[in-house]
Design an enzyme around this catalytic site. Sequence first.
Site, PDB file in Angstrom:
ATOM      1  CB  SER A 191      33.877  17.680  28.554  1.00 34.97           C
ATOM      2  OG  SER A 191      34.619  16.937  29.471  1.00 34.97           O
ATOM      3  CG  ASP A 224      40.802  17.598  24.643  1.00 39.30           C
ATOM      4  OD1 ASP A 224      41.342  17.110  25.667  1.00 39.30           O
ATOM      5  OD2 ASP A 224      39.573  17.629  24.487  1.00 39.30           O
ATOM      6  CG  HIS A 259      38.916  18.637  27.997  1.00 42.61           C
ATOM      7  ND1 HIS A 259      38.354  17.892  26.988  1.00 42.61           N
ATOM      8  CD2 HIS A 259      38.006  18.645  29.005  1.00 42.61           C
ATOM      9  CE1 HIS A 259      37.153  17.461  27.371  1.00 42.61           C
ATOM     10  NE2 HIS A 259      36.924  17.896  28.581  1.00 42.61           N
TER      11      HIS A 259
END
Lengths: 593, 593
Positions: free
Chosen positions: B157, B321, B354
Site C-alpha cells: 500500500s 484489490d 487491498h
Amino acid sequence: MENKEPKMIVKTNVVRVIGENNPLRLSSGKYLAPIDIAYETYGTLNQDGSNAIFICHALSGDAHAAGYNSLDDKKPGWWDNMVGPGKGIDTNKYFVICSNFLGGCSGTTGPGSINPATQKPYNLDFPLITIADMVKVQKLLIDKLGVKKLLAVMGGSMGGMQVMQWAVDFPDFVQAIIPIATTTKLGAQSIAFDAVGRNAITADPDFQKGNYSQDNPPAKGLGIARMIGHITYLSEKGMHEKFGRQLRNADSYSYDFNSEFSIETYLEYQGQSFVERFDANSYLYITKAMDYFDLEEKYGSLSQAFNKTDARFLVLGFSSDWLFTPAQSMAIVNSLEASGKFVSYCNIQSPYGHDSFLLEPQKLGKFLSSFLDSIYEPRIIKNETKTNLKKKDIYSRLRARVDYEQIESLIECNSSVLDVGCGDGTLLVNLTRDKNISGRGIELDEQMILECIGKGLAVIQHDIEKRLSNFADDSFDYVILSQTLQTVANPEKVLKELLRIGKKVIVSFPNFAHWRCRLQLALCGKAPVSEKLPYGWHDSPNIHFLSMKDFENFCADLNIKIEKKIPITKNRLSPVKLIPNLFAEEAIYLTSK
Amino acid sequence: MENKEPKMIVKTNVVRVIGENNPLRLSSGKYLAPIDIAYETYGTLNQDGSNAIFICHALSGDAHAAGYNSLDDKKPGWWDNMVGPGKGIDTNKYFVICSNFLGGCSGTTGPGSINPATQKPYNLDFPLITIADMVKVQKLLIDKLGVKKLLAVMGGSMGGMQVMQWAVDFPDFVQAIIPIATTTKLGAQSIAFDAVGRNAITADPDFQKGNYSQDNPPAKGLGIARMIGHITYLSEKGMHEKFGRQLRNADSYSYDFNSEFSIETYLEYQGQSFVERFDANSYLYITKAMDYFDLEEKYGSLSQAFNKTDARFLVLGFSSDWLFTPAQSMAIVNSLEASGKFVSYCNIQSPYGHDSFLLEPQKLGKFLSSFLDSIYEPRIIKNETKTNLKKKDIYSRLRARVDYEQIESLIECNSSVLDVGCGDGTLLVNLTRDKNISGRGIELDEQMILECIGKGLAVIQHDIEKRLSNFADDSFDYVILSQTLQTVANPEKVLKELLRIGKKVIVSFPNFAHWRCRLQLALCGKAPVSEKLPYGWHDSPNIHFLSMKDFENFCADLNIKIEKKIPITKNRLSPVKLIPNLFAEEAIYLTSK
C-alpha cells in the site's frame, strides 16, 4: 440566438392520498396520517387506459422527472433525456407518471412534514418507512388518478427496488416490470457506505438530534454523506478519465490542506449543492429504507416474491456499475428465469458506473422503447430488419436458413424451447409463428439482444457456458444449440448441461469429415477451408473440429441417445443419404438422455 | 493449558536522526528539526552486511512490525504473520528493520511532536511532508544503524510508495525493490476517498483547527475517516461473505436509527478503536502525502524515475484489490519492463481486497521468500523440483525437451531472449546456463511464476495476447513462442507483434498434416489424435490446427521471412528431411521480418 426546442412546462401537483382520520399502517406496524404525494404527469392517458407508465425515482430524485416547472427554470427534470416527445420513453405515445416517494423532501410527506399531533415537523418522530410503504402509497396515487392498470413500472437504482416491489405487491396491475441498475437487497459494502453517510450526518453538531432548523441544517454532515455517495455512483475509470490528478487552479502543490485536486473541489461542490436541495432527515430515512429492502428474506426466496406476477420483466444493468453490480442484476434474472417468468436481460456496456442509468440515454432509451413497444404494439417480424451486418454475420444468416428449416421439422407444436446462442431471434420467431412454441434465448451480443427484445422475445445476455446451470432439470422440451458446439471451450460440459435442462437437445455443426475437408488435408496437407468451414486456420471462430463420426462416438461414450440425425449439404433440402460422414457438409442431431 | 511458541519480545527504539541545529529541507521547501525516528529490528545483521531488509509500513502502521513489545502484549506487530523465524521474511536468515514514518504518531516526529519554537505540539504548524521526505529520513536511520546496503526494501500500500521512492532516490543502495499492492500515483477515486476522510475530520467541532487536546480529539470525524478507509481495504465480495446482511443481535429490524447490521457495528468498532491509537492530525498529513505522491509527474515519466537503479523488482498485486488495482501494479511493471529493468510480477489471486497484503501470509510469503532467496542465495536449478504435476503438464514437459534442444541450437550466445509462455522457466534457465543469454518470460500460471522467481528469472504474469504491446520494436534478439501459436485466439496479431518486438522469432507447433493425422481424417473420418496432438476434438487446449504448409503460406501472405525450419519427429533428434509436411510431427521455425 440559439434556436431551441420550446420548453415542455410541467406542474408538480400534490394530492392527499391518506386523510388525517384514516391512517396508513406501515411495515413497522406504526401508523401515519395524513399523507400527501407530489407528482407530475407527461403525455396523455389513452381511451382504454393502456398506455400508462409509472416511473420510480432514486435516492435524491423527485417527482420532477422531465420538462421544466417554469419558463425560467434552468435545469430540466432528472430524467429529461429519457422522457419526452420522441425520446426513449415517448410521451407522444405513453402517459407517464412520476411521484416523489414517501419519506422524501420534495412535496411528499416525509420527516420534514408537519406532525399533526405537535404542529411541528416530525423530524426523527417520523416513523421508519420501507420500500413497500413507498409503493403502497404510489398505488394510492395511481388509483386516485383513475389509472386502472399500468403498462409498465420502471426505475433505476433505488427506483428499481420500488419497481420490483410493485411486481410483488400488485402482481396483476402491471404488464411490464423494468428494474434498472438495481438489486433485490444491498450487500454489506453498500450498507456500509450508507451507514457511514448517516454517521456523518448525525455526528454533525448542527444535526441536533434531527431538530435542526431549516436555516441551519447539518450541512457538513450531509455534504460528506453526499460526497461518499457520489464516489459510489461513478466508476473509478470514468472518474479518473474526467478528473485524473488535475489540480484545480495551480500548476504545483500548495502544501497546505486546502482542496487542490479538481476531484476534491468537484465533490465538495456536489456536497454543498445537495445540501441546498435535500433534507438531512430524509436522507437518513431513505437510506435506511434501502438498507432494509430484502425481497429474498421477506418472502423466503426471490422466486416466492415474484411468484404471483405474470408481468414481463426487462432487467438492465451497466458493465461499470460497482454499487449495484451486474452480478446483482443477474441474481434477479436467475430467479425469474428459474421460475419460468418472462424475462429479458442486458448488461449494457458503459463507462459511467452506477450513474449510467442517467447518463446513457441513447443506449438505455433503445432498450426501453423496444421493450415497451413490443408489449404496447406487439408484432411478429416477418421480414428481417436490415441492419449493418458484417460479412461474418451475413454468412451466418444465410447458412442458418437451411438448418433452421430442418430444425423446425424436429420440434413439436406447443412445446417449450431454449435457443442457446439465439442471434437476432429469427429461429425463435419462426418457431413461435409456425409451431406456437414458448421460447427463450441466450445470446451474448448487445445489438442482437436489442433485436430480440424488439421482437417480443425473452432473451438473456450471457455467456452460454456460464449460464446453463441456472436452469432446473428438464426445464424445456427442446434445447437448440445451432452451429455453436464447435465454438464453446468445453463441449462436453455444455452438452451435458443441455441434456440436463432439456428433454431433447438439437445440435448442429459443420462436418469436418466432408470429402472436401479430407482431400485438402490428405492431398494438399492444409487445414481445410470450405463453404461450411469458411475460415482460415488462424481466423476461425471455431475452436473445435469434429466429424459426424466424432460426434457419434462422443455421444456413445457419454451415453447420449441419438434419436435422429439429419446430414445436410448446400442447395439441397433433403438430407444426405449416401455415406453422410463423407458427403454431408453439416449435421443436425436430435439427442436425448 | 495451550502450548504456545514463546513470544518474540522486541523493543521499539527511538533515535534522533536530525539534530535541532541541522534542520532537514523538506520537499515543500520548509525546514524541520529535530527529527526522531522510532524503529524496531528483528534478526541479526551478518558479517558482510548483506542480509538487511527494510520494511515500509502503510497508512495506519508503525515501527512495530513483528513480535511483542512485552510479555503482556496481547497483539503482535502488524506484519507478525510475515516476519519472524521461518516465516516469509525469515529472521533466522535476514536482518529486518521497520520504522515509523515521518509525520506518523507512533514515536517518529510528526504533527503531535513538540515544536521547539513554541514548546507546544506542532499540530497544523507541522510542515506538509511527502513520501520522498519520509524516505530521506528512513535513509538517515539506516545510516545511523551502520547498514551499508540493503538487500531489499519492501512494503504494501502506502509502504509500497516509499519502496519505489527508495529505488528512485537511492538507486545503488538497494538490491531488491518489492512494491506490494501499490501504485506510483493515486487515481481520482482514491484521492476522493482521502479527501472525504479529511473533510470528516476537519468538520468535527472537536477538531479545533488541529489544536484539540489528546483527551478530546475529533473522535467522530477520525472514526468516519477510518470507516471510509476500511471499506476500501476490503473487497465487496470478501465483506459480503464475512458480514452479509446479518443483524447484530436481533432477528428482525428495529425500525430505528441504531446500528443494527453487523457490518455497521463492525465498522463503527473499527472507527472507534482507531481513534484510540491514531492521531487525527497525522491522518491529515499522511493522506495528503499519499495524494501528492506521483512519480510520473515528478520525474517526467516512470521510466525516467526508475532510470538510475539496477535493482531487481518484484511487483505484487492482488486480484480483488479495488483501491490499488492490478492495473496500477501493471503500470509499474510496464514502465520497468519497457526500460529493460529486471522485473517480475504476479497478480495474486485473493478474495481479501487491498488488505490481502496483510491477510495472505502463505501466498505472499512464498513469493517474498523465493525472490529474496534468489538474490541472497542465487542458484541455477539443474534438476527439476518435483511437484504434483497433472498429466497434461507431464506430457507438456516431456514434449518440451525435444524441441527445447532444437530451439537452443537456433540461439546465439549473449543474446536477449523473451520466452512467451515460459512455463516453469526451464528453457530460459537452460539458455542462461548454456548460452549466457539475458532472458525474460511471460506466463499466466501463478505456480509457474513462483517457480520462475525461485530460479532467479524475470517473469511477468500476463495474458500473452494483451501483453506484447508493451515492448518497443526490436526489444529482443529472439522471441520464442513454443507450442503456443495454436492456442492463442488471434495467431496473426500475436505473430506480428512478436516480429515487431523481436529481431527473430522462433515458433514451434504440432504439424496437423502429419501422415497419421491425414489418414485418420481421410480414411476414418475422425478428427486426428496423435502423440503430438494428444487430445480429443472436444477437450483440446489447441484452438487452431495448422500444417507446416499452412504456416508457410501464412508467412508468405504476411511477408514473414522463414530463415530456418526444423521439422522434427519423436525419438529422433535429427530433423525430418523427407517430405516434412507429411512426416514431421512438430515444426520449429526461425522467422524474421
